[in-house]
Structure formats: structure tokens, C-alpha cells
Write a protein that holds these residues in place. Structure first.
Motif, PDB file in Angstrom:
ATOM      1  N   LYS A 129      52.247 -26.606  33.397  1.00  0.00           N
ATOM      2  CA  LYS A 129      52.608 -26.020  34.454  1.00  0.00           C
ATOM      3  C   LYS A 129      51.434 -25.083  34.866  1.00  0.00           C
ATOM      4  CE  LYS A 129      57.461 -24.943  33.441  1.00  0.00           C
ATOM      5  NZ  LYS A 129      58.508 -23.933  33.517  1.00  0.00           N
ATOM      6  N   ASN A 130      50.132 -25.480  34.365  1.00  0.00           N
ATOM      7  CA  ASN A 130      48.942 -24.809  34.718  1.00  0.00           C
ATOM      8  C   ASN A 130      49.123 -23.166  34.794  1.00  0.00           C
ATOM      9  OD1 ASN A 130      47.636 -27.249  34.650  1.00  0.00           O
ATOM     10  ND2 ASN A 130      47.510 -27.335  36.788  1.00  0.00           N
ATOM     11  N   THR A 131      49.899 -22.648  33.885  1.00  0.00           N
ATOM     12  CA  THR A 131      50.251 -21.194  34.195  1.00  0.00           C
ATOM     13  C   THR A 131      49.893 -20.559  32.730  1.00  0.00           C
ATOM     14  OG1 THR A 131      51.849 -21.477  35.740  1.00  0.00           O
ATOM     15  CG2 THR A 131      51.834 -19.455  34.721  1.00  0.00           C
ATOM     16  N   ALA A 132      49.326 -19.383  32.633  1.00  0.00           N
ATOM     17  CA  ALA A 132      49.367 -18.427  31.475  1.00  0.00           C
ATOM     18  C   ALA A 132      50.122 -17.210  31.933  1.00  0.00           C
ATOM     19  CB  ALA A 132      47.943 -18.160  31.243  1.00  0.00           C
ATOM     20  N   TYR A 133      50.902 -16.671  30.740  1.00  0.00           N
ATOM     21  CA  TYR A 133      51.714 -15.569  31.058  1.00  0.00           C
ATOM     22  C   TYR A 133      51.147 -14.203  30.040  1.00  0.00           C
ATOM     23  CZ  TYR A 133      54.446 -19.520  32.548  1.00  0.00           C
ATOM     24  OH  TYR A 133      55.124 -20.541  33.298  1.00  0.00           O
ATOM     25  N   LEU A 134      51.656 -12.945  30.370  1.00  0.00           N
ATOM     26  CA  LEU A 134      51.439 -12.084  29.586  1.00  0.00           C
ATOM     27  C   LEU A 134      53.157 -11.081  29.685  1.00  0.00           C
ATOM     28  CD1 LEU A 134      49.674  -9.958  27.900  1.00  0.00           C
ATOM     29  CD2 LEU A 134      49.113  -8.870  30.025  1.00  0.00           C
ATOM     30  N   SER A 136      45.554  -1.626  21.182  1.00  0.00           N
ATOM     31  CA  SER A 136      46.336  -0.902  21.953  1.00  0.00           C
ATOM     32  C   SER A 136      47.851  -1.545  22.458  1.00  0.00           C
ATOM     33  CB  SER A 136      45.691  -0.429  23.117  1.00  0.00           C
ATOM     34  OG  SER A 136      44.936  -1.354  23.924  1.00  0.00           O
ATOM     35  N   VAL A 137      47.586  -2.781  22.435  1.00  0.00           N
ATOM     36  CA  VAL A 137      48.747  -3.597  22.859  1.00  0.00           C
ATOM     37  C   VAL A 137      49.375  -4.509  21.718  1.00  0.00           C
ATOM     38  CG1 VAL A 137      47.823  -3.551  25.445  1.00  0.00           C
ATOM     39  CG2 VAL A 137      47.675  -5.707  23.795  1.00  0.00           C
ATOM     40  N   LYS A 138      48.821  -4.649  20.762  1.00  0.00           N
ATOM     41  CA  LYS A 138      49.417  -5.435  19.743  1.00  0.00           C
ATOM     42  C   LYS A 138      50.586  -5.010  19.155  1.00  0.00           C
ATOM     43  CE  LYS A 138      45.911  -6.656  16.873  1.00  0.00           C
ATOM     44  NZ  LYS A 138      44.820  -6.696  15.990  1.00  0.00           N
ATOM     45  N   GLY A 139      51.537  -5.965  19.030  1.00  0.00           N
ATOM     46  CA  GLY A 139      53.057  -5.869  18.603  1.00  0.00           C
ATOM     47  C   GLY A 139      53.845  -5.603  19.963  1.00  0.00           C
ATOM     48  N   ARG A 140      53.284  -5.338  21.153  1.00  0.00           N
ATOM     49  CA  ARG A 140      53.900  -4.916  22.239  1.00  0.00           C
ATOM     50  C   ARG A 140      53.747  -6.245  23.477  1.00  0.00           C
ATOM     51  NH1 ARG A 140      52.907  -0.736  25.222  1.00  0.00           N
ATOM     52  NH2 ARG A 140      50.528  -0.825  25.016  1.00  0.00           N
ATOM     53  N   PHE A 141      52.498  -6.749  23.614  1.00  0.00           N
ATOM     54  CA  PHE A 141      52.196  -7.629  24.345  1.00  0.00           C
ATOM     55  C   PHE A 141      52.148  -9.009  23.798  1.00  0.00           C
ATOM     56  CE2 PHE A 141      49.822  -4.918  27.676  1.00  0.00           C
ATOM     57  CZ  PHE A 141      51.044  -4.054  27.764  1.00  0.00           C
ATOM     58  N   THR A 142      52.575 -10.090  24.687  1.00  0.00           N
ATOM     59  CA  THR A 142      52.432 -11.439  23.881  1.00  0.00           C
ATOM     60  C   THR A 142      52.021 -12.448  24.874  1.00  0.00           C
ATOM     61  OG1 THR A 142      54.253 -11.229  22.577  1.00  0.00           O
ATOM     62  CG2 THR A 142      53.697 -13.404  23.086  1.00  0.00           C
ATOM     63  N   ILE A 143      50.813 -13.117  24.683  1.00  0.00           N
ATOM     64  CA  ILE A 143      50.260 -14.143  25.532  1.00  0.00           C
ATOM     65  C   ILE A 143      50.817 -15.463  25.141  1.00  0.00           C
ATOM     66  CG2 ILE A 143      47.942 -15.166  26.379  1.00  0.00           C
ATOM     67  CD1 ILE A 143      46.860 -12.583  25.783  1.00  0.00           C
ATOM     68  N   SER A 144      51.154 -16.297  26.239  1.00  0.00           N
ATOM     69  CA  SER A 144      51.277 -17.524  26.031  1.00  0.00           C
ATOM     70  C   SER A 144      51.009 -18.582  27.214  1.00  0.00           C
ATOM     71  CB  SER A 144      53.130 -17.596  26.036  1.00  0.00           C
ATOM     72  OG  SER A 144      53.607 -17.439  27.104  1.00  0.00           O
ATOM     73  N   ARG A 145      51.013 -19.845  27.123  1.00  0.00           N
ATOM     74  CA  ARG A 145      50.564 -20.677  28.263  1.00  0.00           C
ATOM     75  C   ARG A 145      51.409 -21.849  28.053  1.00  0.00           C
ATOM     76  NH1 ARG A 145      44.421 -21.798  27.395  1.00  0.00           N
ATOM     77  NH2 ARG A 145      44.898 -23.207  28.968  1.00  0.00           N
ATOM     78  N   GLY A 146      51.649 -22.403  29.363  1.00  0.00           N
ATOM     79  CA  GLY A 146      52.074 -23.784  29.576  1.00  0.00           C
ATOM     80  C   GLY A 146      51.257 -24.680  30.341  1.00  0.00           C
ATOM     81  N   ASN A 147      50.598 -25.511  29.452  1.00  0.00           N
ATOM     82  CA  ASN A 147      49.539 -26.338  30.067  1.00  0.00           C
ATOM     83  C   ASN A 147      50.276 -27.200  31.043  1.00  0.00           C
ATOM     84  OD1 ASN A 147      47.579 -25.125  28.645  1.00  0.00           O
ATOM     85  ND2 ASN A 147      47.358 -26.499  27.016  1.00  0.00           N
TER      86      ASN A 147
END
Length: 122
Positions: free
Chosen positions: A76-81, A63-74
Motif C-alpha cells: 500500500k506504499n504506506t507507513a503507520y504510527l 519516551s515512546v517505547k511501549g506506547r507507540f508502534t510503527i508498521s508499514r504496508g509495502n
């Protein structure tokens, strides 16, 4: 223990974008796969996407493929959506979660944030 705090939710119009953040504290963030789930009103919580410890591999719900992207900055101890092309059906409380297994299953995640509300108007 890992403490997770989400931020970045709010109100957006259909077609717009939002970026959620998940700040982690406690045990080594880089040891955990990170995932995002969401729960819409009157519905069960559902998987959105997940990312491996290295950040190299991701998996998304159809349902979100192609629209949402997950990333992370280890560092910075942070994940993003990153959420683009948002639709009213994306309205939900979004939760980040940490676990030792790269999985789409809710039960495989040991630590959860409190959630952040995302509301998309048409």
C-alpha cells in the motif's frame, strides 16, 4: 524522488489513541527505511521511531517505547504510527521521513512529509 503525505493527526485526550499514516508515491517505497520524528512548540525536532524496509525491525525513542508502534504496508506504499496512552507532552507536529539507511538520525533521511499536528489535552 519520494513524496510523503501524512494524515491522521488531530486532537485527542490524555490516555487516548491516534493512528498516523504516511502515504508515499514516487520511487519504490519498499527500498526505504521509514521513520517518524516530531517537533513540539519551541523545541527541536526529535526522533520518535523507525522501521526497516522489510518491516521486521523497529527502533523507538525511550519516551515512546511501549506506547507507540510503527508498521508499514509495502503493498500500500504506506507507513503507520499507532500512538496509545497519549500524554500532553506528545503534542507536536509529527513528520514521516524516508531514507536508505535504518537510522535514528534526522540527517540520514532524504525525503520528508509536510507534517501533521497532534494535540493532546489533559
Amino acid at each position: 524522488q519520494v513524496q510523503l503525505v501524512e494524515s491522521g493527526g488531530g486532537l485527542a485526550q490524555a490516555g487516548g489513541s491516534l493512528r498516523l499514516s504516511c502515504a508515499a508515491s514516487g520511487r519504490a517505497f519498499s527500498n526505504y527505511a521509514m521513520a517518524w520524528f516530531r517537533q513540539a512548540p519551541g523545541k527541536e525536532r526529535e526522533f520518535v521511531g523507525t522501521i526497516t524496509t522489510s518491516g521486521i525491525v523497529t527502533s523507538y525513542a525511550n519516551s515512546v517505547k511501549g506506547r507507540f508502534t510503527i508498521s508499514r504496508g509495502n503493498a500500500k506504499n504506506t507507513a503507520y504510527l499507532q500512538m496509545n496512552s497519549l500524554q500532553p507532552e506528545d503534542t507536536a507536529v509529527y513528520y514521516c521521513a524516508a531514507g536508505l539507511v535504518f537510522s535514528v538520525r534526522e540527517n540520514d533521511y532524504d525525503f520528508w512529509g509536510q507534517g501533521t499536528q497532534v494535540t493532546i489535552s489533559s
